[in-house]
Design a protein around this motif. Structure first.
Motif: not given
Length: 494
Positions: A255-260
């Motif tokens: 859900k968090d772009p930083g974790q993709r």
């Protein structure tokens, strides 16, 4: 201008066969008379030619795609706007003709793809997106219908109609969410800025669909699906899918772009590594994390989001750290904000629209009901005999014993009860002599212990027993009487 086989666009492109019809236009196979090659001609529908927004979006697709050169992106050759013989404007786009079929047709026919084939499709699509991301372009509409697969397995990205470029003016109004709901990233569904990681999320949804045979998020409406993208974790993939492949999809669906994966190139490299037997990316509970914000298969406008959230700018700025091109922040609240501390997330796995409710009000109500039932049962057991024998209209008042100085006692002795009983009906006599009646005794003064058997008399409704120095006579006029006993006020009786 109504196209048909044999029509010629701009005196150069001869229409030879229809290919497909989409929401914005029609796609035809054509022959370039000048270069002698087969091309695909996409013509904007007549009803949209006069719409400035749709026309600008069509031009946008031509400009963005024409600047991208990659083997996994269908090339654009030409763009034109002409006036037909009827005086109507016609806008058309001429692009590379890709032999094969869209991925959506393959999935309709085969339902699922093998993990190996899925990884190959994802890697090629990611490599095509990497070229767009390096050029500052975010596709914003990655889905099976926009991936063409040639017979030799080569994948081509198409339809950059709603793509965003960092140097271009936005095509959508503030608060409008544009895209296909089933493939929207959470930040895109909320109307916040998009980045290269937003396209990675859409690729993750596409990969999930290829492996599971269904999309991770569906619903009764486009808004309901968008809310699910924001709030709900995807269901687990089938257990037959290898662990490294599951980890790859899970990371893409964070859900968090930083974790993709930050962009298409990183996602493609990870897919290639997993296909080569690698362990897959390390993941955490990324798919269940919420976006830190303040508060149909076709591409479409989901709808306006109400303006006025003060924290939206800060949230949009935070998402920019994910890297890649991004739009300017928009001052709008999310379609569904995250829960505050202690609240439920508002989404039940079985029913999207219902909120879980706390069971404590029901527990409290049940406890109160049990107390009431217990009290009623106790009263019934203690005074059940009186209730059966009591004549309607008769009120029983138990004798009480109190202690007070300089007071006289009016006490109903047993004899009084018997005398009164002789003047009443037989039913009243049975009631008077029943020793099991319910009594209420007032508390005596401190240090005094009293024991008083209940005393019962019957009196006429108009006769009362005043507190006198000697007992007052009792008169019974009818069976329906009010029973009254003056309290013993002379002091404790032992």
């Amino acid at each position: 201008m109504t196209l048909h086989v044999g029509s010629v666009l701009a005196d150069r492109y001869e229409i030879t066969a229809p290919i497909a019809t989409g929401g914005m236009g029609e796609v035809w196979r054509a022959t370039d008379r000048t270069l002698g090659r087969t091309v695909a001609a996409k013509v904007l529908k007549a009803e949209y030619t006069g719409d400035r927004n749709f026309l600008e979006r069509f031009r946008n697709e031509a400009r963005h795609t024409a600047g991208l050169a990659h083997q996994n992106i269908a090339s654009v050759y030409d763009y034109g706007e002409i006036t037909d013989t009827d005086g109507r404007e016609v806008a058309f786009l001429v692009m590379e003709y890709v032999e094969g079929e869209p991925l959506v047709s393959i999935l309709d026919r085969e339902l699922t793809l093998s993990p190996e084939r899925t990884l190959d499709v994802l890697a090629q699509a990611g490599e095509g997106l990497s070229a767009a991301h390096r050029a500052g372009v975010v596709h914003r509409d990655i889905k099976p219908g926009n991936l063409m697969v040639r017979p030799d397995g080569v994948v081509k990205l198409t339809d950059f109609g709603i793509a965003w470029a960092r140097d271009a003016a936005p095509l959508t109004r503030t608060g409008m969410v544009v895209g296909t709901a089933q493939y929207l990233s959470p930040e895109q569904a909320q109307g916040f800025q998009v980045t290269a990681a937003s396209d990675v999320y859409s690729l993750g949804v596409l990969g999930y669909e290829c492996l599971a045979g269904n999309r991770p998020f569906d619903g009764d409406s486009q808004v309901a699906i968008a809310l699910a993208q924001i709030n709900r974790p995807p269901p687990p993939l089938p257990p037959t899918v290898p662990g490294p492949v599951q980890a790859l999809i899970e990371k893409a669906l964070a859900k968090d772009p930083g974790q993709r994966f930050p962009d298409g190139g990183a996602f493609a490299a990870a897919a290639r590594a997993v296909a080569a037997g690698g362990p897959g990316p390390a993941t955490s509970a990324a798919t269940t994390a919420y976006i830190p914000v303040a508060g149909g298969d076709g591409t479409q406008v989901i709808g306006p989001v109400a303006a006025g959230a003060a924290g939206a700018l800060a949230a949009a700025g935070a998402l920019g750290a994910a890297g890649g091109p991004a739009t300017a922040p928009r001052t709008m609240p999310p379609l569904q904000g995250p829960p505050v501390d202690g609240e439920d997330d508002g989404w039940d796995d079985e029913d999207d629209g219902r909120r879980r409710r706390s069971p404590w009000p029901w527990v409290a109500a049940a406890a109160v009901l049990l107390l009431v039932l217990g009290a009623v049962l106790a009263l019934t057991l203690l005074g059940g005999g009186d209730d059966e024998a009591r004549t309607p209209g008769t009120t029983t008042t138990p004798a009480t014993t109190t202690s007070a100085p300089a007071a006289t006692t009016t006490e109903s002795a047993p004899g009084t009860s018997e005398s009164s009983a002789e003047q009443t009906t037989e039913e009243t006599q049975e009631q008077t002599e029943d020793p099991g009646q319910e009594t209420t005794q007032a508390p005596p003064p401190a240090g005094t212990t009293t024991t008083q058997a209940p005393r019962t008399t019957t009196a006429a409704p108009t006769t009362s027993s005043p507190t006198l120095s000697s007992p007052a006579p009792t008169t019974t006029a009818a069976p329906t009487t009010t029973e009254s006993t003056a309290p013993d006020a002379s002091g404790p009786t032992t």
